[in-house]
Scaffold this motif. Structure first.
Motif, short mmCIF file in Angstrom:
data_model
loop_
_atom_site.label_atom_id
_atom_site.label_comp_id
_atom_site.label_asym_id
_atom_site.label_seq_id
_atom_site.Cartn_x
_atom_site.Cartn_y
_atom_site.Cartn_z
N SER A 264 59.91 42.65 47.18
CA SER A 264 60.47 41.69 46.22
C SER A 264 61.93 41.94 45.87
O SER A 264 62.61 41.06 45.38
N THR B 249 55.16 39.85 24.57
CA THR B 249 55.55 41.00 25.40
C THR B 249 55.16 42.31 24.72
O THR B 249 54.67 43.24 25.38
N LYS C 209 59.96 33.50 39.33
CA LYS C 209 59.77 34.95 39.24
C LYS C 209 59.57 35.52 40.64
O LYS C 209 58.98 34.86 41.49
N SER C 210 60.04 36.76 40.83
CA SER C 210 59.74 37.46 42.09
C SER C 210 58.24 37.75 42.14
O SER C 210 57.55 37.68 41.12
N ASP D 247 57.45 40.53 39.70
CA ASP D 247 57.49 40.09 38.29
C ASP D 247 56.34 39.14 37.97
O ASP D 247 55.83 39.14 36.84
N SER E 13 55.11 42.94 46.87
CA SER E 13 55.80 43.43 45.67
C SER E 13 56.88 44.44 46.05
O SER E 13 57.96 44.45 45.46
N GLY F 245 66.98 46.04 32.48
CA GLY F 245 65.69 45.81 33.11
C GLY F 245 65.06 47.04 33.74
O GLY F 245 65.32 48.17 33.34
N PRO F 246 64.22 46.81 34.79
CA PRO F 246 63.38 47.89 35.34
C PRO F 246 64.14 49.11 35.84
O PRO F 246 63.56 50.19 35.94
N THR G 45 61.56 47.37 28.62
CA THR G 45 61.02 46.20 27.93
C THR G 45 61.62 46.10 26.52
O THR G 45 61.96 45.02 26.06
N ASP H 172 53.22 41.20 37.47
CA ASP H 172 53.39 41.92 36.20
C ASP H 172 53.10 40.99 35.02
O ASP H 172 52.37 41.36 34.09
N TYR H 173 53.63 39.78 35.07
CA TYR H 173 53.43 38.82 33.97
C TYR H 173 51.97 38.40 33.87
O TYR H 173 51.39 38.36 32.78
N LYS I 239 58.23 51.54 31.60
CA LYS I 239 58.17 50.14 31.16
C LYS I 239 58.61 49.97 29.70
O LYS I 239 59.29 49.00 29.36
#
Length: 445
Positions: free
Chosen positions: A357, A215, A369-370, A373, A354, A280-281, A33, A376-377, A29
């Protein structure tokens, strides 16, 4: 009724808590991030928030767990009977449940990549971007490996985790460090690598905005496993002779070191290989294999590395599941096996959306958002900071000041000045930092 989960040595707690912290938060992450939030500015904010906000709150969780001596909910009941404060423990336990539901999806990806490395899919001239997209969009495979990851987690936690984690950590965590250092050296010697170092260490101040700050704060909490009661649970198995301040300090610096090493592996390679740091991820799954392919016997080294990442991922998963289990069995170890299976299967079921997703349900968006996500948020940007705020207020303001200093200082040789600084940070710096960043993220100020 005795606890089967207790640390057999002083170092056992440090290794287990560090194992909880040094999981996907640092290895997976943190790099992506940082990549999507401007690099060096995010890193600077992350380090500052970790030292002045996350560490004091982590130590407050140690205090609550060790002094209460029970699971996250009952520790609050012991310290503040007849109050609403146990709800912070309940929210933390629920957050661990949700967190593990989507964390296990990424754990499944890591397991899948171990298989990829042994089946020859990680090789020279492979398009790793395509491989990653195919891996996460394969709904059947995602759910299968998520289930396998949860099965391993359940199997370990149902028998009590301390002995296995402690023994394995003594060898596998140093191995992870050594391999990371080797990778960082290789990454830094690639042509054009210094652009990546500059991205990681030279701030672009235009990225200082509320979203980046929130974040970074969320990442600091995620990285140290705080705000979800995991550290309260682990500290409840801690003896009064353990120096929780030195333990917390070691855990924090180990985590920061692994996070920065992960950045030094990823970003020089990103720029050297012409990839984008903000992808991203998938960053670790796309860039790392390409780096390994430039090393002799790289495919074998990658397989070993991913197995170590699996271990680091599992140690974090153990702490999340243990937090939920401890709250349900309430020190009755006879219930452990049955409860672990029931709760572990429930977490797996909740995590299926998830896992889907990025495949079958990729078009399902909630608040743009998926499902992955969104969870996660909610956990890292909302629940973790709010629970951390509550824990800092509880320890700094609600509990008796002298009692907190006495109990927290048991077994510790740190100067009294540091104890007072810690309590001051809990009372003023941590709450103000969390509130300002949180309100600013809502664009109220």
């Amino acid at each position: 009724m005795s606890h089967s989960s207790s640390w057999s040595s002083k170092i056992g707690f440090v290794l287990a808590a560090a194992g909880s912290a040094i999981g996907l938060g640092a290895i997976w992450k943190f790099p992506y991030t940082a990549g999507t939030n401007g690099g060096a500015v995010f890193v600077l904010l992350f380090v500052i928030f970790t030292i002045i906000v996350a560490l004091p709150v982590q130590l407050a969780e140690f205090y609550i767990g060790r002094t209460g001596g029970k699971n996250a909910i009952d520790s609050f009941k012991t310290l503040r009977p007849g109050s609403l404060w146990p709800w912070i423990g309940r929210i933390g336990v629920a957050a661990c449940f949700i967190l593990l539901s989507f964390y296990s999806v990424v754990g499944g990806w890591v397991l899948n990549y171990v298989v990829h490395s042994f089946t020859g899919e990680i090789a020279q001239n492979v398009d790793f971007e395509v491989l990653f997209q195919n891996t996460i969009s394969n709904s059947t495979g995602s759910v299968f490996y998520q289930g396998l990851f949860m099965l391993i987690t359940i199997w370990v936690v149902k028998g009590g985790v301390s002995d296995g984690i402690e023994k394995a950590n003594r060898y596998l965590m140093p191995a992870l460090f050594i391999l990371f250092i080797i990778l960082a050296i290789r990454s830094l010697t690639l042509p054009g690598a210094m652009k990546g170092v500059s991205f990681l260490l030279k701030p672009d101040w235009s990225y200082i905005k509320s979203e980046t700050m929130l974040t970074a704060l969320g990442q600091a909490f995620f990285a140290l496993s705080i705000g979800v009661s995991a550290m309260i649970t682990y500290a409840s198995y801690l003896g009064k002779d353990q120096d929780m301040f030195r333990s917390g300090n070691i855990i924090m610096w180990m985590n920061l070191l692994v996070s920065l090493l992960a950045g030094l592996v990823i970003f020089p390679a990103v720029f050297a290989l012409g990839a984008t740091p903000s992808q991203g991820p998938g960053l670790i799954f796309v860039v790392l294999p390409a780096v390994f392919m430039k090393i002799p016997s790289g495919n074998y080294l990658f397989a070993v590395f991913m197995m170590l990442v699996v271990f680091a991922t599992l140690t974090s998963a153990f702490s999340m599941l243990e937090t939920v289990i401890a709250a349900t069995i309430r020190q009755d170890e006879r219930k452990r096996s049955r409860h672990t299976w029931m709760i572990g299967i429930a977490i797996f079921i909740v995590g299926i959306p998830s896992a889907l997703s990025f495949g079958t349900w990729s078009d399902v968006l909630i608040f743009n958002k998926s499902i992955f996500d969104l969870w996660d948020y909610i956990i890292t940007a909302i629940i973790m900071p709010l629970c951390a705020l509550s824990i800092s207020i509880f320890t700094g303001w609600i509990q008796d000041r002298q009692s907190v200093l006495t109990h927290a200082g048991m077994g510790s040789t740190v100067p009294k000045t540091l104890l007072y600084l810690w309590l001051g940070a809990l009372r003023y710096i941590a709450p103000i930092a969390i509130i300002v960043v949180f309100i600013n993220s809502l664009q109220i100020i």
